[in-house]
Scaffold this motif. Structure first.
Motif, PDB file in Angstrom:
ATOM      1  N   ALA A  24      43.754  33.087  39.661  1.00 27.94           N
ATOM      2  CA  ALA A  24      42.835  32.649  38.694  1.00 27.94           C
ATOM      3  C   ALA A  24      41.453  33.884  38.918  1.00 27.94           C
ATOM      4  O   ALA A  24      41.062  34.488  37.930  1.00 27.94           O
ATOM      5  CB  ALA A  24      42.386  31.317  38.830  1.00 27.94           C
ATOM      6  N   SER A  25      41.039  34.002  40.185  1.00 28.66           N
ATOM      7  CA  SER A  25      39.837  34.761  40.401  1.00 28.66           C
ATOM      8  C   SER A  25      40.162  36.162  40.311  1.00 28.66           C
ATOM      9  O   SER A  25      39.220  37.104  39.689  1.00 28.66           O
ATOM     10  CB  SER A  25      39.413  34.517  41.755  1.00 28.66           C
ATOM     11  OG  SER A  25      40.223  35.026  42.990  1.00 28.66           O
ATOM     12  N   GLU A  26      41.347  36.600  40.559  1.00 27.73           N
ATOM     13  CA  GLU A  26      41.856  38.124  40.499  1.00 27.73           C
ATOM     14  C   GLU A  26      42.546  38.186  39.250  1.00 27.73           C
ATOM     15  O   GLU A  26      42.940  39.616  38.842  1.00 27.73           O
ATOM     16  CB  GLU A  26      42.671  38.492  41.647  1.00 27.73           C
ATOM     17  CG  GLU A  26      41.965  38.149  42.821  1.00 27.73           C
ATOM     18  CD  GLU A  26      42.909  38.621  44.127  1.00 27.73           C
ATOM     19  OE1 GLU A  26      44.009  38.998  44.028  1.00 27.73           O
ATOM     20  OE2 GLU A  26      42.314  38.426  45.182  1.00 27.73           O
ATOM     21  N   LYS A  27      42.448  37.259  38.315  1.00 27.28           N
ATOM     22  CA  LYS A  27      43.226  37.536  36.865  1.00 27.28           C
ATOM     23  C   LYS A  27      44.495  38.109  37.274  1.00 27.28           C
ATOM     24  O   LYS A  27      45.069  39.044  36.661  1.00 27.28           O
ATOM     25  CB  LYS A  27      42.394  38.633  35.989  1.00 27.28           C
ATOM     26  CG  LYS A  27      41.160  37.762  35.609  1.00 27.28           C
ATOM     27  CD  LYS A  27      40.360  38.684  34.632  1.00 27.28           C
ATOM     28  CE  LYS A  27      39.094  37.831  34.014  1.00 27.28           C
ATOM     29  NZ  LYS A  27      38.311  37.087  35.039  1.00 27.28           N
ATOM     30  N   LYS A  28      45.508  37.493  37.979  1.00 27.57           N
ATOM     31  CA  LYS A  28      46.878  37.898  38.411  1.00 27.57           C
ATOM     32  C   LYS A  28      47.767  36.564  37.981  1.00 27.57           C
ATOM     33  O   LYS A  28      47.177  35.478  37.805  1.00 27.57           O
ATOM     34  CB  LYS A  28      47.005  38.145  39.715  1.00 27.57           C
ATOM     35  CG  LYS A  28      46.262  39.509  40.079  1.00 27.57           C
ATOM     36  CD  LYS A  28      46.542  39.624  41.650  1.00 27.57           C
ATOM     37  CE  LYS A  28      45.554  40.923  42.128  1.00 27.57           C
ATOM     38  NZ  LYS A  28      45.784  41.276  43.484  1.00 27.57           N
ATOM     39  N   ASP A  29      48.902  36.833  38.030  1.00 28.92           N
ATOM     40  CA  ASP A  29      50.011  35.857  37.491  1.00 28.92           C
ATOM     41  C   ASP A  29      50.517  35.635  39.200  1.00 28.92           C
ATOM     42  O   ASP A  29      50.365  36.173  39.883  1.00 28.92           O
ATOM     43  CB  ASP A  29      51.324  36.276  36.810  1.00 28.92           C
ATOM     44  CG  ASP A  29      50.761  36.508  35.217  1.00 28.92           C
ATOM     45  OD1 ASP A  29      50.011  35.770  34.904  1.00 28.92           O
ATOM     46  OD2 ASP A  29      51.230  37.506  34.768  1.00 28.92           O
ATOM     47  N   LEU A  30      51.357  34.361  39.146  1.00 26.58           N
ATOM     48  CA  LEU A  30      51.881  34.000  40.482  1.00 26.58           C
ATOM     49  C   LEU A  30      53.462  34.239  40.516  1.00 26.58           C
ATOM     50  O   LEU A  30      53.920  34.158  39.377  1.00 26.58           O
ATOM     51  CB  LEU A  30      51.973  32.482  40.658  1.00 26.58           C
ATOM     52  CG  LEU A  30      50.569  32.016  40.831  1.00 26.58           C
ATOM     53  CD1 LEU A  30      50.499  30.413  40.413  1.00 26.58           C
ATOM     54  CD2 LEU A  30      50.061  32.158  42.186  1.00 26.58           C
TER      55      LEU A  30
END
Length: 301
Positions: A24-30
């Protein structure tokens, strides 16, 4: 730990909640890797051929936070807390086999699933980037649905679910609210969504009963179930064709080769251009080969 290079890579983790916060903080997916690191051959292969390689780590570091969810035979590899977390996540994501690789948004909602793929790390990164497009399609469809009403809203929501190509159990666990919205927006089932869902459920029930006959080696009982299911006619065409092919397979097991060939031809004629047309042709050849072999076998065999 076999998967240490995966979990210990850039931004890797065994801690699901921490990974979600990071995403969420790095605007990435899992990227969730459900694996059996010390017993699952395809998991080990995927790890050695892809996840350990630098081109993979470099290719995903800007897009994904990596999470390894391991189910090893040697439980001493994991803390009790991690074992508990992995067990719960395996159930929540309705994992059926290993390796299962899930792409999820930062909130943990899945939008694509895959597994082992050949051709090395670069191709795997390309594959993952293609699958990331599912999220864009999902979100576009959700945005369209938010502006629509009635059947148009339902169609957009169905498009969102279809774009992700997830297993039914996963859809139920993570997108149950969307399923409810489709039903509410399309009470006459103009999208065919409810009929498709009912057919899938009915087919699953059929498979469960079939398994019971299989365990008892009751071929006649299984054939009776097949005939009853086809006659009731409450399945979609693809599912009906699958049932018809199961009839052919049972007849082959009974060495009733001519009846099996007739059953295959009926299945093909039912839907000549169906999704399993090629499989049907291949299965027909298998029956013919088995028939020829039996005919050439010495007497008494």
């Amino acid at each position: 730990l076999h998967g240490a290079s995966f979990a210990g890579g850039e931004g890797g983790s065994h801690d699901f909640e921490a990974a979600k916060k990071q995403a969420a903080s790095e605007k990435k997916d899992l990227l969730l890797d459900f694996t059996g690191s010390d017993w699952c051959g395809w998991c080990i292969k995927l790890n050695d051929e892809v996840f350990k390689k630098e081109p993979f780590k470099a290719g995903v570091k800007d897009s994904f936070v990596l999470v390894e969810l391991d189910y090893p035979n040697d439980k001493s590899k994991l803390s009790e807390e991690t074992q508990k977390q992995n067990k719960e996540l395996g159930e929540k994501y309705a994992i059926q086999g290993y390796p299962t690789i899930l792409l999820c948004d930062a909130g943990g909602k899945p939008f694509a699933a895959t597994g082992y793929q050949p051709d090395g790390p670069e191709k795997y990164v390309e594959h993952l980037n293609t699958l990331r497009g599912n999220k864009a399609k999902r979100d576009e469809a959700f945005a369209s649905a938010a502006k629509a009403k009635g059947v148009e809203k339902a169609k957009a929501l169905v498009a969102a679910l279809d774009a992700m190509e997830l297993e039914d159990a996963m859809v139920a666990n993570f997108y149950g609210d969307i399923v409810s919205q489709i039903t509410a927006a399309d009470p006459k089932d103009e999208t065919g969504f409810a009929k498709k869902a009912a057919s899938k459920k009915r087919f699953a029930e059929f498979q469960e009963k079939l398994q019971e006959f299989g365990q008892k080696q009751d071929h006649d009982g299984a054939l009776g179930l097949v005939e009853k299911t086809i006659k009731e006619g409450d399945l979609l065409k693809d599912d009906t064709q699958q049932v018809m092919m199961i009839r052919a397979a049972i007849l082959l097991q009974q060495k009733k080769f001519d009846e099996a060939l007739k059953a295959v031809d009926e299945a093909k004629a039912f839907q000549p251009d169906g999704e399993i047309a090629e499989q049907i042709d291949g299965f027909r050849k298998r029956i013919e080969a088995s028939k020829a072999k039996a005919a050439g076998a010495p007497a008494g065999k």
